[in-house]
Each structure stands twice: as structure tokens, then as C-alpha cells.
Scaffold this motif. Sequence first.
Motif, short mmCIF file in Angstrom:
data_model
loop_
_atom_site.label_atom_id
_atom_site.label_comp_id
_atom_site.label_asym_id
_atom_site.label_seq_id
_atom_site.Cartn_x
_atom_site.Cartn_y
_atom_site.Cartn_z
N PRO A 1 0.82 -1.22 0.00
CA PRO A 1 0.00 0.00 0.00
C PRO A 1 0.85 1.27 0.00
CG PRO A 1 -0.89 -1.58 1.55
CD PRO A 1 0.41 -2.13 1.08
N GLY A 2 1.95 1.26 0.75
CA GLY A 2 2.84 2.43 0.79
C GLY A 2 3.48 2.71 -0.56
N GLU A 3 3.92 1.66 -1.24
CA GLU A 3 4.50 1.82 -2.57
C GLU A 3 3.46 2.33 -3.56
OE1 GLU A 3 7.91 -1.67 -2.33
OE2 GLU A 3 5.87 -2.19 -2.95
N PHE A 4 2.24 1.81 -3.44
CA PHE A 4 1.15 2.27 -4.31
C PHE A 4 0.92 3.76 -4.11
CE2 PHE A 4 -3.26 3.39 -4.98
CZ PHE A 4 -3.50 2.89 -6.25
N ARG A 5 0.80 4.18 -2.86
CA ARG A 5 0.55 5.59 -2.56
C ARG A 5 1.68 6.47 -3.10
NH1 ARG A 5 -1.65 6.99 3.13
NH2 ARG A 5 -3.61 7.27 2.05
N GLU A 6 2.91 6.03 -2.93
CA GLU A 6 4.06 6.79 -3.41
C GLU A 6 4.04 6.92 -4.93
OE1 GLU A 6 7.54 9.06 -3.07
OE2 GLU A 6 6.02 8.49 -1.60
N ARG A 7 3.70 5.83 -5.62
CA ARG A 7 3.60 5.88 -7.09
C ARG A 7 2.52 6.89 -7.52
NH1 ARG A 7 6.20 2.23 -10.20
NH2 ARG A 7 4.67 2.40 -11.84
N MET A 8 1.40 6.88 -6.82
CA MET A 8 0.33 7.81 -7.14
C MET A 8 0.76 9.25 -6.88
SD MET A 8 -2.16 6.00 -8.34
CE MET A 8 -0.79 5.18 -9.10
#
Length: 93
Positions: free
Chosen positions: A71-78
Motif C-alpha cells: 500500500p505504501g508503494e502504491f501511494r508513493e507511485r500515485m
Amino acid sequence: LLGVGRSYLSRLFSQKMNVNFRRFLNTIRIEKACTLLQDTKLTSKEVCYECGFENIRTFHRVFLEEQKMTPGEFRERMRKGLSAAYDDSYPIA
């Protein structure tokens, strides 16, 4: 309630939808989690419970299975304006 067992309903659901109920439910939950991670400042833990997961460990495991990132990587990509789609060149921790 309906006069039929849980296992019968689960089997019927799987036959009609071509996916088991747990997988179907988790896909919907992760779609909602992606929206919340992208559009709110809720923590991963808050998103976890908001989406119906009973604990953060399960949330992270299912999110990683579905999205191929945490989830953290997803948020950072967004946040960086990158695609949410898994990319082999993007390192997964």
C-alpha cells in the motif's frame, strides 16, 4: 436464513461468477483501498479497517497479491504521478 448452507452458496457463487467469493470480496476491498490511498490521507491501518480487513497483516498480504506492491508503494507511485500498474523496472521491497 435462506435454508441453504454456506458451502452450497459459496460453490454456487463460484460456478456463476468464475471466481470464489473470498477472491471476489478481496478484489472489491483492494479497489476501494486504492481509491482511499490515492484520494485521502488515511494511514494504511485506517484504510485496512475502512475496507473491511480484520488486521493489517492480511491487508498487506492481499494488497501485495492484487497490486504487486505494498500500500505504501502504491501511494508513493500515485503521489509521483506514476502508473499503478505493476512494472518490472519498479523495485519491490
